[in-house]
Design a protein around this motif. Structure first.
Motif, PDB file in Angstrom:
ATOM      1  N   GLN A 175      17.709 -10.736   3.751  1.00  0.00           N
ATOM      2  CA  GLN A 175      17.928  -9.297   3.685  1.00  0.00           C
ATOM      3  C   GLN A 175      17.167  -8.615   4.815  1.00  0.00           C
ATOM      4  OE1 GLN A 175      16.710  -8.780  -0.572  1.00  0.00           O
ATOM      5  NE2 GLN A 175      18.651  -7.666  -0.678  1.00  0.00           N
ATOM      6  N   ASN A 219       0.462  -9.846  -5.128  1.00  0.00           N
ATOM      7  CA  ASN A 219       1.913  -9.773  -5.063  1.00  0.00           C
ATOM      8  C   ASN A 219       2.361 -10.386  -3.734  1.00  0.00           C
ATOM      9  OD1 ASN A 219       4.583  -8.805  -4.497  1.00  0.00           O
ATOM     10  ND2 ASN A 219       4.285  -7.177  -5.994  1.00  0.00           N
ATOM     11  N   GLU A 276      10.809   1.262  -4.415  1.00  0.00           N
ATOM     12  CA  GLU A 276       9.892   0.155  -4.698  1.00  0.00           C
ATOM     13  C   GLU A 276      10.541  -1.141  -4.236  1.00  0.00           C
ATOM     14  OE1 GLU A 276       9.702  -2.583  -7.183  1.00  0.00           O
ATOM     15  OE2 GLU A 276      11.783  -2.307  -7.675  1.00  0.00           O
ATOM     16  N   PHE A 277       9.670  -2.109  -3.920  1.00  0.00           N
ATOM     17  CA  PHE A 277      10.134  -3.431  -3.520  1.00  0.00           C
ATOM     18  C   PHE A 277       9.225  -4.442  -4.193  1.00  0.00           C
ATOM     19  CE2 PHE A 277       9.918  -7.139  -0.673  1.00  0.00           C
ATOM     20  CZ  PHE A 277      11.259  -7.483  -0.642  1.00  0.00           C
ATOM     21  N   GLU A 278       9.806  -5.261  -5.051  1.00  0.00           N
ATOM     22  CA  GLU A 278       9.053  -6.310  -5.755  1.00  0.00           C
ATOM     23  C   GLU A 278       7.814  -5.754  -6.456  1.00  0.00           C
ATOM     24  OE1 GLU A 278      10.173  -9.365  -6.185  1.00  0.00           O
ATOM     25  OE2 GLU A 278      11.843  -9.223  -4.775  1.00  0.00           O
ATOM     26  N   GLY A 279       7.934  -4.529  -6.981  1.00  0.00           N
ATOM     27  CA  GLY A 279       6.841  -3.922  -7.729  1.00  0.00           C
ATOM     28  C   GLY A 279       5.879  -3.091  -6.895  1.00  0.00           C
ATOM     29  N   ALA A 286       4.830  -9.926  -1.969  1.00  0.00           N
ATOM     30  CA  ALA A 286       5.492  -8.979  -1.075  1.00  0.00           C
ATOM     31  C   ALA A 286       4.497  -8.165  -0.249  1.00  0.00           C
ATOM     32  CB  ALA A 286       6.385  -8.035  -1.876  1.00  0.00           C
ATOM     33  N   ASN A 345      -2.091  -4.541  -7.216  1.00  0.00           N
ATOM     34  CA  ASN A 345      -1.430  -5.838  -7.314  1.00  0.00           C
ATOM     35  C   ASN A 345      -1.570  -6.603  -5.995  1.00  0.00           C
ATOM     36  OD1 ASN A 345       0.136  -7.943  -8.182  1.00  0.00           O
ATOM     37  ND2 ASN A 345       2.006  -6.759  -8.424  1.00  0.00           N
ATOM     38  N   LYS A 370       6.686 -16.956  -4.545  1.00  0.00           N
ATOM     39  CA  LYS A 370       7.674 -16.516  -3.555  1.00  0.00           C
ATOM     40  C   LYS A 370       6.977 -16.236  -2.230  1.00  0.00           C
ATOM     41  CE  LYS A 370      11.237 -13.782  -4.677  1.00  0.00           C
ATOM     42  NZ  LYS A 370      12.025 -12.598  -5.016  1.00  0.00           N
ATOM     43  N   ARG A 371       7.638 -16.631  -1.131  1.00  0.00           N
ATOM     44  CA  ARG A 371       7.133 -16.348   0.210  1.00  0.00           C
ATOM     45  C   ARG A 371       8.246 -15.676   1.010  1.00  0.00           C
ATOM     46  NH1 ARG A 371       4.594 -21.206   3.186  1.00  0.00           N
ATOM     47  NH2 ARG A 371       3.428 -19.589   4.262  1.00  0.00           N
ATOM     48  N   TYR A 372       7.834 -14.853   1.956  1.00  0.00           N
ATOM     49  CA  TYR A 372       8.781 -14.114   2.774  1.00  0.00           C
ATOM     50  C   TYR A 372       8.675 -14.583   4.221  1.00  0.00           C
ATOM     51  CZ  TYR A 372       9.177 -11.216  -1.306  1.00  0.00           C
ATOM     52  OH  TYR A 372       9.386 -10.783  -2.593  1.00  0.00           O
ATOM     53  N   ASP A 411      13.675 -14.892   1.426  1.00  0.00           N
ATOM     54  CA  ASP A 411      12.728 -15.082   0.328  1.00  0.00           C
ATOM     55  C   ASP A 411      12.943 -16.415  -0.391  1.00  0.00           C
ATOM     56  OD1 ASP A 411      14.996 -14.732  -1.212  1.00  0.00           O
ATOM     57  OD2 ASP A 411      14.313 -12.886  -2.162  1.00  0.00           O
TER      58      ASP A 411
END
Length: 161
Positions: A40, A108, A85-88, A110, A105, A2-4, A35
């Motif tokens: 969002q 991650n 939390e956001f994406e862990g 995010a 992490n 996943k990329r933001y 994403d």
């Protein structure tokens, strides 16, 4: 992976007010991101150094800046969209928990998005526009994110342990 993609970045300061003495305004930062499946807004309102994080499907930057405490519907909306939390990656009453979560992490996807928003919240007002331009229209993992003061402090404490 996943990329933001950061479509837009905004930063401002609320008006503040008067309590027992002058009360400084709160820093407000919003990142509009995609994403790959949805768009969002990740929003941070820093109150006396405490990050309050909100995830919303709509742009709430201007209403946050307005600080209309009498708007019960907006207050309820904010309560419903407050996140810890956001994406862990964890958010708490200080940034240390977030950087601990990031260090546990680091891969991650995010992490760059979160580092971007923290850098924008914590930068000097002189750097705000430059950071907004640097982030807007780019994938978070492509931005050369400056190390914020709170990240630097965390890294120094981590090295000393």
């Amino acid at each position: 992976m996943k990329r933001y993609f950061i479509e837009e970045a905004k930063c401002g300061i609320t008006e503040g007010g008067v309590g027992i003495g002058p009360v400084p305004g709160n820093v407000v930062v919003s990142l509009k991101f995609q994403d790959g499946t949805r768009t969002q807004w990740l929003n941070v309102v820093e109150v006396d150094g405490i990050p309050n994080v909100y995830l919303s499907d709509e742009d709430i930057f201007d209403p946050i800046l307005a600080e209309d405490l009498d708007d019960e519907d907006f207050t309820e909306y904010m309560l419903d969209h407050y996140i810890t939390e956001f994406e862990g990656i964890v958010f708490d009453t200080d940034y240390e928990a977030t950087f601990e979560s990031i260090s546990e992490n680091p891969d991650n996807p995010a992490v760059p998005l979160i580092r971007c928003i923290i850098a924008l919240v914590r930068c000097s007002m002189d750097e705000t526009e430059e950071l907004i331009q640097m982030m807007s229209g780019k994938y978070a993992d492509e931005v050369e994110i400056p190390v914020s003061d709170v990240e630097e402090e965390y890294l120094e404490d981590y090295e000393n342990e």
